[in-house]
Design a protein around this motif. Structure first.
Motif, PDB file in Angstrom:
ATOM      1  N   PRO A 164     -75.323  51.517  38.401  1.00 36.93           N
ATOM      2  CA  PRO A 164     -74.429  50.470  38.910  1.00 36.93           C
ATOM      3  C   PRO A 164     -74.781  49.090  38.363  1.00 36.93           C
ATOM      4  CG  PRO A 164     -75.122  51.886  40.687  1.00 36.93           C
ATOM      5  CD  PRO A 164     -75.896  52.308  39.501  1.00 36.93           C
ATOM      6  N   ILE A 165     -76.083  48.825  38.145  1.00 40.91           N
ATOM      7  CA  ILE A 165     -76.472  47.503  37.646  1.00 40.91           C
ATOM      8  C   ILE A 165     -75.907  47.279  36.253  1.00 40.91           C
ATOM      9  CG2 ILE A 165     -78.421  46.070  36.968  1.00 40.91           C
ATOM     10  CD1 ILE A 165     -79.993  47.141  39.171  1.00 40.91           C
TER      11      ILE A 165
ATOM     12  N   PHE B 286     -75.689  39.505  28.139  1.00 40.97           N
ATOM     13  CA  PHE B 286     -75.454  40.699  28.949  1.00 40.97           C
ATOM     14  C   PHE B 286     -74.476  41.640  28.272  1.00 40.97           C
ATOM     15  CE2 PHE B 286     -76.659  39.352  33.527  1.00 40.97           C
ATOM     16  CZ  PHE B 286     -77.963  39.337  33.123  1.00 40.97           C
TER      17      PHE B 286
ATOM     18  N   ALA C  48     -69.335  44.540  33.443  1.00 45.38           N
ATOM     19  CA  ALA C  48     -68.100  44.039  34.041  1.00 45.38           C
ATOM     20  C   ALA C  48     -68.122  42.520  34.139  1.00 45.38           C
ATOM     21  CB  ALA C  48     -67.909  44.653  35.422  1.00 45.38           C
ATOM     22  N   TRP C  49     -69.256  41.973  34.574  1.00 46.61           N
ATOM     23  CA  TRP C  49     -69.321  40.529  34.782  1.00 46.61           C
ATOM     24  C   TRP C  49     -69.334  39.785  33.456  1.00 46.61           C
ATOM     25  CZ3 TRP C  49     -73.066  36.888  33.488  1.00 46.61           C
ATOM     26  CH2 TRP C  49     -72.885  35.636  34.058  1.00 46.61           C
TER      27      TRP C  49
ATOM     28  N   LEU D 120     -72.179  46.747  36.447  1.00 41.71           N
ATOM     29  CA  LEU D 120     -71.847  45.400  36.927  1.00 41.71           C
ATOM     30  C   LEU D 120     -72.120  44.362  35.843  1.00 41.71           C
ATOM     31  CD1 LEU D 120     -72.949  45.054  40.637  1.00 41.71           C
ATOM     32  CD2 LEU D 120     -70.687  45.162  39.681  1.00 41.71           C
ATOM     33  N   MET D 121     -73.229  44.549  35.096  1.00 44.11           N
ATOM     34  CA  MET D 121     -73.537  43.602  34.022  1.00 44.11           C
ATOM     35  C   MET D 121     -72.428  43.591  32.991  1.00 44.11           C
ATOM     36  SD  MET D 121     -77.561  44.225  33.447  1.00 44.11           S
ATOM     37  CE  MET D 121     -77.665  43.623  31.785  1.00 44.11           C
TER      38      MET D 121
ATOM     39  N   LEU E  56     -63.671  43.528  35.497  1.00 40.59           N
ATOM     40  CA  LEU E  56     -64.235  43.170  36.799  1.00 40.59           C
ATOM     41  C   LEU E  56     -63.788  44.167  37.854  1.00 40.59           C
ATOM     42  CD1 LEU E  56     -65.990  40.933  37.999  1.00 40.59           C
ATOM     43  CD2 LEU E  56     -63.903  39.940  38.874  1.00 40.59           C
TER      44      LEU E  56
ATOM     45  N   LEU F 132     -68.988  50.495  40.960  1.00 39.85           N
ATOM     46  CA  LEU F 132     -70.112  50.248  41.860  1.00 39.85           C
ATOM     47  C   LEU F 132     -69.897  50.977  43.182  1.00 39.85           C
ATOM     48  CD1 LEU F 132     -72.583  48.613  42.870  1.00 39.85           C
ATOM     49  CD2 LEU F 132     -70.943  46.976  43.699  1.00 39.85           C
TER      50      LEU F 132
ATOM     51  N   LEU G 115     -66.251  46.819  39.793  1.00 41.83           N
ATOM     52  CA  LEU G 115     -66.427  46.865  41.245  1.00 41.83           C
ATOM     53  C   LEU G 115     -66.106  48.258  41.778  1.00 41.83           C
ATOM     54  CD1 LEU G 115     -65.038  43.437  42.368  1.00 41.83           C
ATOM     55  CD2 LEU G 115     -67.331  44.119  41.810  1.00 41.83           C
ATOM     56  N   ARG G 116     -65.052  48.864  41.231  1.00 47.91           N
ATOM     57  CA  ARG G 116     -64.740  50.227  41.664  1.00 47.91           C
ATOM     58  C   ARG G 116     -65.875  51.172  41.305  1.00 47.91           C
ATOM     59  NH1 ARG G 116     -58.602  51.710  40.143  1.00 47.91           N
ATOM     60  NH2 ARG G 116     -57.530  50.349  41.600  1.00 47.91           N
TER      61      ARG G 116
END
Lengths: 162, 382, 119
Positions: free
Chosen positions: B180-181, B135, B187-188, B184-185, B196, B203, B200-201
């Motif tokens: 957003p996807i 990712f 970030a995660w 998030l990818m 992270l 998103l 989240l912010r």
């Protein structure tokens, strides 16, 4: 050409759906679910229902898959790995086969098989008048469902805090 | 000895690169041939004979391949991104009494983008041990791919457009929903705390501001009665929609700022608190792909969309070509989106999210209903 | 119509073809000298400790749920906005009812968001 694209889309959709269930890392599963939704949007596009395809992408990928991804990201993995399998899995397979056969029989027995498709495609601008004249009650019911879902979520969050 | 070994290693790497390119070129040529279409005449004489070169070039410019790769497509957008990036740095520097990039290219550092790309390309790709590699590498690539997909439906003029989609506006919003996807990818997969929090912010912010953005774009659609961006511009030949739906236009600009994560909505990348938000663990060209290309392509998409929906697209006085008017208007909108970075502080996250729902959503809805009533009362531009 | 989407896909594919080399070229020509601090997560001046992934920020969950609801609403509004003349005033009232019903949870959520002890 269309058959080839259909086959490719079907493979993408089904494989990513299986991945969504079976992936060891739940976040991979959530992204695979998003990919599966994209495949379904591809089917709509293949049927010349472009508006529906965009609806699918915006709502399912842009909202629901994001929501699931977010939820899954914040859940610790250990909680998920505890679920016992075994009997449930065989029962699930049996139930899935029965449901698939039943639905297949319904489609086979219905008028779908011998309906002749009209060649000219219906423009998506007809969607609005249909929703707002014949099916307006369904629209209002939909808004009630959405509203109650949001209110329920807020109340649940509030209960958890208290 | 070490020097010779390094040199040898370098030469071997270059050789590998050349081999890869040699393998890739036939594949690319095959795809290119497919995109040129069966009717396109390719004869070697056209390339050699100087008298036929002009006709050949004109024919080439009329193919999908040219549109996708060069003019309204990737090269144009990448160039726009480079110029916008340099323009941002110079503009902000002047606003804050600094000089900005100065050395590359002698005059005011105009070759700085090229220098940046060369620097990023030659940098070591530092990938932390704890990241989820798949990712981590995929997220920047996906961001660029998604941003470019939105460019395909944006018409520079009614002649220069890649895909004449009947649902152009919806395509852009469907594409915006993917960002957003990827955030998030990234970030995660970074497996670190700053990314992270930033992800989240990002998103929450993107998701909250997407609804007012969509609804404010609906007012021009209501006036034009079409989702096709070319039709929307043609309807504006008598009056621009910014005069008919001014509130929607303002809401659109504000929400575009938030979607782009720019100041005053740059909470995901707030430097003093979060280092660089969801990009913290990225470096080298990975970082350059997101921050150097994807973000500015997104900036281009949103300013071009504003131009098409509210400012009459390529319409303008006839003494200059319509392409010029479109690019000029988009660039002015881009500048409008850049300026707040030099002026405003940033908001707190709860206020940020709340005002999206409490103010911009309501304003966009009100203007939408007003537009609907105006259209219902018999007003028509067609 | 299908060809439009195909062209969009081709554009995206070209972007992929243009940006993959951007990742591969540094892998080949750039120096590789990994050290331990380089390969750690970022932390300002300290050695990072604890897990990188943690659960937090659930307090804005209601906004996310609201986004799902309003996303559906906006797509239906697009279907309406294309045919305002044909559906006329009756359709307009249905849409106002539709929006009004969805503003109730919006107000409810914002009311609770205003009470700071909730989030």
């Amino acid at each position: 050409m269309v058959d080839f694209v259909f086959a490719a889309l079907a493979i993408i959709t089904i494989v990513s759906a299986i991945l969504a269930l079976e992936a060891k890392e739940v976040v991979y599963g959530a992204v695979a679910l998003a990919l599966s939704f994209v495949g379904i949007a591809g089917f709509f596009a293949l049927l010349d229902a472009v508006f529906l395809a965009m609806f699918q992408l915006t709502v399912y990928v842009g909202a629901i898959a994001v929501l699931i991804l977010f939820t899954v990201m914040l859940v610790r993995r250990e909680q998920w790995l505890k679920i016992k399998e075994g009997v449930y899995r065989t029962a699930g397979v049996v139930a899935a086969v029965i449901i698939a056969l039943g639905l297949g029989y319904l489609v086979y027995a219905s008028a779908f098989t011998h309906a002749t498709p009209t060649l000219e495609q219906a423009p998506f601008t007809l969607l609005g008048p249909l929703i707002l004249s014949d099916y307006w009650a369904a629209l209002v019911a939909l808004s009630l469902v959405l509203a109650s879902a949001v209110i329920g979520a807020v109340v649940l969050a509030k209960l958890e805090r208290d | 000895m070490a020097l010779i070994r390094n040199l040898l290693e370098f030469l071997i790497r270059i050789a590998i690169l050349v081999v890869i390119i040699i393998i890739l070129i036939p594949i690319l040529l095959l795809a290119a041939y497919h995109l040129l279409g069966p009717t396109f005449p390719i004869e070697p004489s056209m390339l050699l004979d100087p008298s036929e070169t002009l006709a050949f070039t004109l024919k080439l410019m009329d193919t999908d391949l040219f549109r996708i790769t060069v003019f309204p497509g990737f090269t144009f957008v990448a160039l726009y991104a480079a110029i916008a990036g340099l323009w941002e740095r110079k503009l902000l520097a002047k606003m804050q009494l600094r000089v900005g990039p100065l050395y590359a290219g002698r005059f005011e550092g105009i070759l700085q983008p090229i220098a940046d790309v060369l620097k990023l390309l030659s940098k070591e790709l530092v990938i932390p041990k704890v990241v989820d590699r798949f990712f981590y590498i995929l997220a920047p690539l996906l961001t660029v791919i998604i941003a470019t997909a939105a460019v395909a439906v944006i018409p520079v003029t009614d002649k220069w457009v890649i895909a004449r989609s009947d649902v152009g506006v919806l395509v852009i919003f469907a594409v915006l929903g993917f960002f957003p996807i990827t955030a998030l990818m990234a970030a995660w997969s970074s497996n670190s705390r700053y990314p992270l929090l930033g992800g989240l912010r990002a998103l929450h912010q993107m998701v909250s501001y997407e609804i007012p953005l969509i609804l404010s774009a609906l007012a021009p659609v209501v006036y034009a009665g079409s989702l096709n961006l070319i039709d929307i511009v043609r309807v504006q030949s008598s009056v621009w929609f910014i005069l008919l739906a001014p509130v929607s236009a303002i809401v659109f600009l504000v929400c575009a700022l938030a979607e782009l994560e720019r100041i005053p909505f740059d909470l995901p990348e707030a430097e003093p608190e979060l280092v660089s938000g969801w990009l913290t663990e990225y470096g080298g060209m990975n970082f350059g792909l997101i921050l150097g290309i994807a973000v500015y392509i997104k900036l281009y998409v949103l300013s071009a969309l504003f131009t098409l929906l509210f400012l009459g697209g390529w319409l303008g006085p006839a003494f200059l070509p319509p392409e010029f008017w479109f690019i000029l208007k988009s660039f002015i909108v881009t500048t409008l989106l850049l300026i707040p970075r030099g002026v405003f502080p940033r908001l707190r996250i709860d206020l940020l999210l709340k005002q999206s729902w409490a103010r911009y959503l309501i304003l966009a809805l009100l203007n939408l209903l007003v537009a609907a009533l105006v259209v219902l009362s018999g007003f028509s531009l067609r | 119509m299908g060809s439009d989407l195909l062209l969009i896909l081709f554009t995206a594919a070209f972007a992929a073809a243009a940006s993959v080399p951007m990742i591969i070229i540094p892998l080949i020509i750039s120096p590789k000298k990994p050290t331990k601090p380089k390969e750690m997560q970022y932390e300002c001046g300290q050695i990072p400790s604890g897990a990188g992934k943690m659960s937090l920020m659930m307090q804005y969950y209601a906004y996310l749920l609201m986004f799902v609801a309003f996303d559906v609403m906006s797509m239906f509004l697009f279907a309406w906005g294309l045919s305002i003349q044909t559906v006329g005033l009756n359709g307009f009232f249905v849409v106002v009812l539709f929006i009004g019903l969805l503003l109730v949870p919006l107000g409810f959520t914002l009311y609770h968001a205003g009470r700071r002890e909730i989030w």
